[in-house]
Design an enzyme around this catalytic site. Structure first.
Site, PDB file in Angstrom:
ATOM      1  N   CYS A   1      -0.377   9.401  16.898  1.00 23.28           N
ATOM      2  CA  CYS A   1       0.286   8.533  15.918  1.00 23.28           C
ATOM      3  C   CYS A   1       1.197   9.346  14.998  1.00 23.28           C
ATOM      4  CB  CYS A   1      -0.731   7.732  15.113  1.00 23.28           C
ATOM      5  SG  CYS A   1       0.029   6.375  14.192  1.00 23.28           S
TER       6      CYS A   1
ATOM      7  N   ASP B   1      -6.808   6.886   8.187  1.00 21.29           N
ATOM      8  CA  ASP B   1      -6.502   5.746   7.339  1.00 21.29           C
ATOM      9  C   ASP B   1      -7.615   5.606   6.307  1.00 21.29           C
ATOM     10  OD1 ASP B   1      -4.474   3.463   7.390  1.00 21.29           O
ATOM     11  OD2 ASP B   1      -6.386   2.496   6.927  1.00 21.29           O
TER      12      ASP B   1
END
Lengths: 313, 330
Positions: free
Chosen positions: B133, B202
């Site tokens: 990512c 996250d």
């Protein structure tokens, strides 16, 4: 197919079995009586296989029989030989699928990542027996062949979920069995499959799920008992995106896209073959059985060189 | 009590977070802090402490609701709003919000720099690194390590459905790091070459699980399979106090049109396209979590939580809630 999908690198790709049929048809449809044309076709097929699909064991094994026949007996009866081999392969595939199908139960949830013929036919068979099967299909980059498989599963009327390749582990808890496609079975029992297959099998094992593959013994790569393994073909950015998208990225941007990866035998529970279910560790039994037919020297490449010498003008 | 109208600029930021125009945990957190500051600056109601607090409480709740899984968001809001608990007057409160918002933004930017410098030190010479990512913190770590002469090559995954890996590749190339993009399916193909996996987060839970972009847990599992260390760079505002009370991290399922075109979806109503945006990597696959304050084993996440959010944990224990309702607390 829509422009939108092409942007993501959608491309049709023949499965290992489709490739076999395609090649057999190509030989049959060539002018069988013209030795120059026919030998040229065979050489072209061989060279293209080694360039693009060097692990397409079934196609290479069957081609070897055709080439040996040509060298021993000339071009007579090539057509009937090829038609017989085609039938033989389809018969073996059907038997393998039948055998595998007995291992599934009503309500099973599967996860798959390739649009291969054996998986499509397995699902069709299960459906025809009235089993309710749920299928998680990974989209399978590069090429996004998972979309075509999902479309097929939808047409069967089975429940189908499409996910990105990265989401396999997320959904593995819901899965009972994983079916992997095979381009080739290697002498140590590993499977060469579409890239991502080894991730799927590994994650399945992490969750203690059953991993199976449908592999008629024609898919065993006999010649690798005595020669080096080919290199896995690697592509670049062009199979991931269009040149329009590429132009938005830096000039030095580069991508590595292996076509296959290798799943070791310890992540595979069994192979379904026309002779029954076997452990991947037992591949050698059949390799020895079929050795004379498929593997015995000379190697296919030497046979093709001989064809070139004899028939090229 | 009527709560004054929420200014357009605040709603705009909230919406940008919601539709992922603003993305990445750090940016979301800083934008939320900025939104709170703007809410305070553009406050048009009566100069009364009670009204102002309720108003800020509502802004806080609106912001938190935009992305259910981004813990950096509530943490940024908690950081700024907690200043209001002891505000003595409207004037104080008004200043406190702006001051704390600015401080949060500054500290958060510094946190990324500090954590990535620490993370870079942990990478050995001549390493091939892999990241999944796009994480500002992970990219900075790789760049830092490259500057120290430790990185010979980086692999960056495409990261479907949004291809955030292309941003990662671009940023690494801009910093001269030799980087190769691979499709997500190729992680196991290259892992035998990889020396270190570096990823962002996250959210980090109280027991050290890392919630991050879908596919992270697969990358970490394959890394473990190959004996490759997995290092998570996570600023401490990504640790989730809510998870201590057992509340699961809600994984957002996003629009299937992110994966396939609408036209295709319409043609195939029998295919259910599932698009979870995050997954959870268990601590057993993670070697270290690096925050701006140093390196911890993932299992020690609770220590970070206690240090950062002691009062929040107390408030949650008191109410039994896994979240804070600011409009009620303030």
């Amino acid at each position: 197919m829509s422009q939108e999908l092409i942007k993501h690198g959608f491309a049709k790709r023949l499965s290992a079995s489709e490739l076999v049929l395609n090649i057999m048809d190509k030989i049959v449809n060539t002018s069988i009586n013209d030795s120059v044309v026919l030998s040229k076709t065979i050489i072209e097929i061989y060279e293209e296989l080694m360039r693009e699909r060097p692990f397409s064991a079934a196609a290479l094994n069957l081609l070897k029989i055709v080439v040996s026949h040509v060298l021993e007996k000339g071009f007579d009866e090539v057509k009937s030989l090829v038609l017989n081999l085609r039938e033989e392969y389809l018969g073996a595939l059907t038997k393998s699928i039948e055998t595998a199908s007995k291992r599934f139960e009503n309500g099973d949830t599967l996860m798959v990542n390739t649009n291969c013929m054996s998986i499509r036919r397995l699902l069709g068979l299960l459906k025809s027996r009235g089993l309710k099967i749920n299928v998680y299909v990974a989209e399978s980059r590069p090429g996004l062949e998972g979309l075509s498989l999902a479309e097929y599963v939808e047409s069967l009327g089975l429940k189908v979920f499409l996910i990105v390749d990265s989401a396999m582990r997320f959904f593995m808890k819901n899965v009972d069995k994983v079916v992997i496609g095979a381009e080739a079975v290697l002498p140590d029992g590993s499977i060469v499959g579409k890239v991502g297959t080894s991730v799927l099998a590994f994650i399945a094992k992490e969750f203690n799920k059953e991993v199976i593959s449908i592999t008629p013994t024609h898919k065993f790569y006999y010649e690798l008992m005595e020669r080096e393994r080919p290199k896995i073909p690697e592509k670049g950015w062009e199979v991931l995106m269009t040149s329009d998208i590429r132009s938005t990225l830096p000039p030095s941007y580069s991508a590595l896209v292996p076509v296959y990866d290798i799943t070791p035998p310890h992540y595979i529970d069994y192979l379904a073959t026309e002779h029954g279910l076997i452990s991947p560790y037992m591949v050698q039994i059949y390799m020895k059985d079929q050795y004379v037919r498929f593997a015995k020297t000379p190697l296919l490449r030497d046979l093709v060189t001989e064809v070139k010498k004899r028939y090229s003008t | 009590m009527t709560i004054p109208e929420i200014p357009q600029i605040v709603l705009q930021i909230a919406n940008d977070i919601k539709v992922m125009k603003i993305r990445g945990a750090g940016k979301i957190a800083r934008s939320a802090a900025e939104a709170l500051k703007q809410a305070s600056i553009n406050y048009k109601g009566p100069h009364e402490l009670a009204v102002f607090k309720k108003y800020m409480g509502r802004v806080a709740d609106i912001l938190i609701s935009t992305r259910p899984t981004a813990v950096s968001l509530p943490n940024a809001v908690i950081y700024v709003i907690s200043g209001l608990l002891n505000a003595g007057s409207y004037k104080d409160a008004h200043e406190i919000v702006a001051e704390r918002a600015e401080r949060f933004i500054k500290q958060s930017l510094e946190a990324v720099d500090k954590a990535s410098k620490i993370g870079a030190k942990r990478i050995r010479e001549n390493s091939v690194v892999l990241t999944h990512c796009h994480s500002t913190a992970a990219v900075k770590t790789i760049i830092e390590a490259y500057k120290l002469g430790k990185v010979v090559k980086a692999y960056s995954t495409e990261t479907r459905p949004f291809y955030q890996g292309r941003i990662t590749s671009t940023q690494l190339l801009e910093n001269n790091v030799p980087v190769i993009q691979i499709p997500d399916s190729a992680i196991r193909y290259v892992m035998h070459e990889v020396d270190h996996v570096v990823i962002g987060a996250d959210t980090v839970t109280a027991i050290g699980e890392v919630v991050n972009k879908i596919g992270t847990s697969q990358v970490a599992a394959v890394a473990k399979e190959h004996g490759v260390p997995v290092q998570v760079i996570a600023e401490s505002y990504k640790f989730s106090p809510m998870t201590l009370m057992g509340d699961p991290v809600v994984i957002e399922f996003r629009d299937p049109r992110e994966i396939v075109p609408e036209e295709w979806l319409n043609k195939h109503p029998g295919i259910e396209v599932l698009n979870p945006s995050f997954d959870i990597t268990p601590p057993r696959y993670i070697d270290a979590i690096v925050t701006e304050n140093g390196v911890i084993p993932p299992y020690a996440a609770i220590l970070v939580l206690k240090e950062m959010w002691g009062w929040v944990l107390e408030e949650m224990r008191r109410t039994g809630l896994g979240y804070l309702r600011f409009e009620e607390i303030l």
